[in-house]
Design a protein around this motif. Structure first.
Motif, PDB file in Angstrom:
ATOM      1  N   CYS A  34       0.804  -1.219   0.000  1.00 46.08           N
ATOM      2  CA  CYS A  34       0.000   0.000   0.000  1.00 46.08           C
ATOM      3  C   CYS A  34       0.838   1.271   0.000  1.00 46.08           C
ATOM      4  CB  CYS A  34      -0.935   0.022   1.207  1.00 46.08           C
ATOM      5  SG  CYS A  34      -2.221  -1.216   1.114  1.00 46.08           S
ATOM      6  N   SER A  35       2.051   1.222   0.512  1.00 48.49           N
ATOM      7  CA  SER A  35       2.823   2.457   0.649  1.00 48.49           C
ATOM      8  C   SER A  35       4.155   2.439  -0.092  1.00 48.49           C
ATOM      9  CB  SER A  35       3.064   2.739   2.132  1.00 48.49           C
ATOM     10  OG  SER A  35       3.831   1.718   2.702  1.00 48.49           O
ATOM     11  N   LYS A  36       4.336   1.537  -1.053  1.00 46.79           N
ATOM     12  CA  LYS A  36       5.631   1.507  -1.747  1.00 46.79           C
ATOM     13  C   LYS A  36       5.853   2.734  -2.619  1.00 46.79           C
ATOM     14  CE  LYS A  36       4.173  -1.800  -5.253  1.00 46.79           C
ATOM     15  NZ  LYS A  36       4.464  -3.132  -5.771  1.00 46.79           N
ATOM     16  N   GLU A  37       4.785   3.434  -2.979  1.00 44.13           N
ATOM     17  CA  GLU A  37       4.969   4.670  -3.751  1.00 44.13           C
ATOM     18  C   GLU A  37       5.533   5.789  -2.891  1.00 44.13           C
ATOM     19  OE1 GLU A  37       0.400   6.293  -3.594  1.00 44.13           O
ATOM     20  OE2 GLU A  37       0.930   4.667  -4.958  1.00 44.13           O
ATOM     21  N   GLN A  68       0.354  -1.297  14.022  1.00 41.50           N
ATOM     22  CA  GLN A  68       1.466  -1.914  13.296  1.00 41.50           C
ATOM     23  C   GLN A  68       1.894  -1.019  12.134  1.00 41.50           C
ATOM     24  OE1 GLN A  68       2.384  -4.825  14.591  1.00 41.50           O
ATOM     25  NE2 GLN A  68       4.033  -5.292  13.201  1.00 41.50           N
ATOM     26  N   VAL A  69       0.949  -0.458  11.418  1.00 43.74           N
ATOM     27  CA  VAL A  69       1.261   0.418  10.280  1.00 43.74           C
ATOM     28  C   VAL A  69       1.967   1.675  10.764  1.00 43.74           C
ATOM     29  CG1 VAL A  69       0.221   1.883   8.505  1.00 43.74           C
ATOM     30  CG2 VAL A  69      -0.527  -0.469   8.760  1.00 43.74           C
ATOM     31  N   LYS A  70       1.502   2.271  11.855  1.00 50.07           N
ATOM     32  CA  LYS A  70       2.160   3.458  12.399  1.00 50.07           C
ATOM     33  C   LYS A  70       3.593   3.152  12.812  1.00 50.07           C
ATOM     34  CE  LYS A  70      -2.011   5.755  14.003  1.00 50.07           C
ATOM     35  NZ  LYS A  70      -2.807   6.194  15.135  1.00 50.07           N
ATOM     36  N   LYS A  71       3.794   1.983  13.396  1.00 50.98           N
ATOM     37  CA  LYS A  71       5.141   1.576  13.804  1.00 50.98           C
ATOM     38  C   LYS A  71       6.037   1.423  12.576  1.00 50.98           C
ATOM     39  CE  LYS A  71       5.293  -1.528  17.036  1.00 50.98           C
ATOM     40  NZ  LYS A  71       5.348  -2.798  17.803  1.00 50.98           N
ATOM     41  N   LEU A  72       5.512   0.824  11.511  1.00 54.39           N
ATOM     42  CA  LEU A  72       6.290   0.640  10.288  1.00 54.39           C
ATOM     43  C   LEU A  72       6.612   1.971   9.619  1.00 54.39           C
ATOM     44  CD1 LEU A  72       4.388  -2.471   8.934  1.00 54.39           C
ATOM     45  CD2 LEU A  72       6.779  -2.410   9.627  1.00 54.39           C
ATOM     46  N   ILE A  73       5.642   2.883   9.599  1.00 57.17           N
ATOM     47  CA  ILE A  73       5.894   4.211   9.020  1.00 57.17           C
ATOM     48  C   ILE A  73       6.966   4.943   9.815  1.00 57.17           C
ATOM     49  CG2 ILE A  73       4.885   6.505   8.666  1.00 57.17           C
ATOM     50  CD1 ILE A  73       2.290   5.094   7.849  1.00 57.17           C
ATOM     51  N   ASN A  74       6.887   4.884  11.145  1.00 57.83           N
ATOM     52  CA  ASN A  74       7.900   5.539  11.984  1.00 57.83           C
ATOM     53  C   ASN A  74       9.286   4.961  11.745  1.00 57.83           C
ATOM     54  OD1 ASN A  74       6.066   7.294  13.134  1.00 57.83           O
ATOM     55  ND2 ASN A  74       5.646   5.970  14.874  1.00 57.83           N
ATOM     56  N   LEU A  75       9.381   3.647  11.573  1.00 58.62           N
ATOM     57  CA  LEU A  75      10.673   3.032  11.277  1.00 58.62           C
ATOM     58  C   LEU A  75      11.224   3.534   9.940  1.00 58.62           C
ATOM     59  CD1 LEU A  75      10.343  -0.716  12.319  1.00 58.62           C
ATOM     60  CD2 LEU A  75      11.911   0.962  13.241  1.00 58.62           C
ATOM     61  N   CYS A  76      10.370   3.610   8.929  1.00 59.51           N
ATOM     62  CA  CYS A  76      10.820   4.066   7.606  1.00 59.51           C
ATOM     63  C   CYS A  76      11.215   5.535   7.624  1.00 59.51           C
ATOM     64  CB  CYS A  76       9.734   3.806   6.568  1.00 59.51           C
ATOM     65  SG  CYS A  76       9.479   2.052   6.231  1.00 59.51           S
ATOM     66  N   VAL A  77      10.469   6.347   8.364  1.00 60.24           N
ATOM     67  CA  VAL A  77      10.821   7.766   8.485  1.00 60.24           C
ATOM     68  C   VAL A  77      12.157   7.911   9.200  1.00 60.24           C
ATOM     69  CG1 VAL A  77      10.171   9.924   9.638  1.00 60.24           C
ATOM     70  CG2 VAL A  77       8.465   8.636   8.358  1.00 60.24           C
ATOM     71  N   GLU A  78      12.343   7.166  10.266  1.00 62.50           N
ATOM     72  CA  GLU A  78      13.592   7.227  11.031  1.00 62.50           C
ATOM     73  C   GLU A  78      14.784   6.749  10.195  1.00 62.50           C
ATOM     74  OE1 GLU A  78      15.275   5.515  15.261  1.00 62.50           O
ATOM     75  OE2 GLU A  78      13.110   5.706  14.988  1.00 62.50           O
TER      76      GLU A  78
END
Length: 119
Positions: A73-76, A99-109
């Motif tokens: 869903c968020s590869k773009e 879980q999605v929020k945790k994954l987004i935070n990891l990618c942002v970090e």
């Protein structure tokens, strides 16, 4: 744009996985670690690895599906040309939104998330 995962987008070979572990940068939070490394390709690749004692096969496959759904869903919004290794550790199972929020935070970090989508 095609949203499902292709065979090219999944890291399958042991030497490729080892290269990410050797050269990659890691970012972690409670229950999960993200390791990213440039792959020299025009597209990004992913692998989800639950650690050895992560529940039974149902729980391991569920977490793989959740992370792959986030990826799909968020590869773009993710930078291309990187290999992503998600290491998942056992712990309290949270709902999909957390879980999605945790994954987004990891990618942002990790610096590979381009922008936060508007909802």
């Amino acid at each position: 744009m095609r949203k499902n995962l292709t065979k090219l987008e999944i890291i399958r070979k042991k030497p490729d996985i080892d290269k990410v572990f050797r050269r990659g940068q890691s970012v972690s939070c409670r229950g999960m670690k993200l390791i990213t490394a440039p792959n020299g390709l025009e597209f990004s690749r992913i692998i989800v690895i639950p650690v050895k004692h992560y529940g039974n096969s149902v729980e391991r496959n569920r977490i793989r599906r959740q992370v792959k759904e986030f990826w799909r869903c968020s590869k773009e919004y993710l930078m291309s040309g990187f290999d992503f290794v998600f290491l998942v550790y056992p712990g309290k199972v949270s709902d999909h939104d957390k879980q999605v929020k945790k994954l987004i935070n990891l990618c942002v970090e990790a610096g590979v998330y381009l922008s936060i989508p508007e909802k």
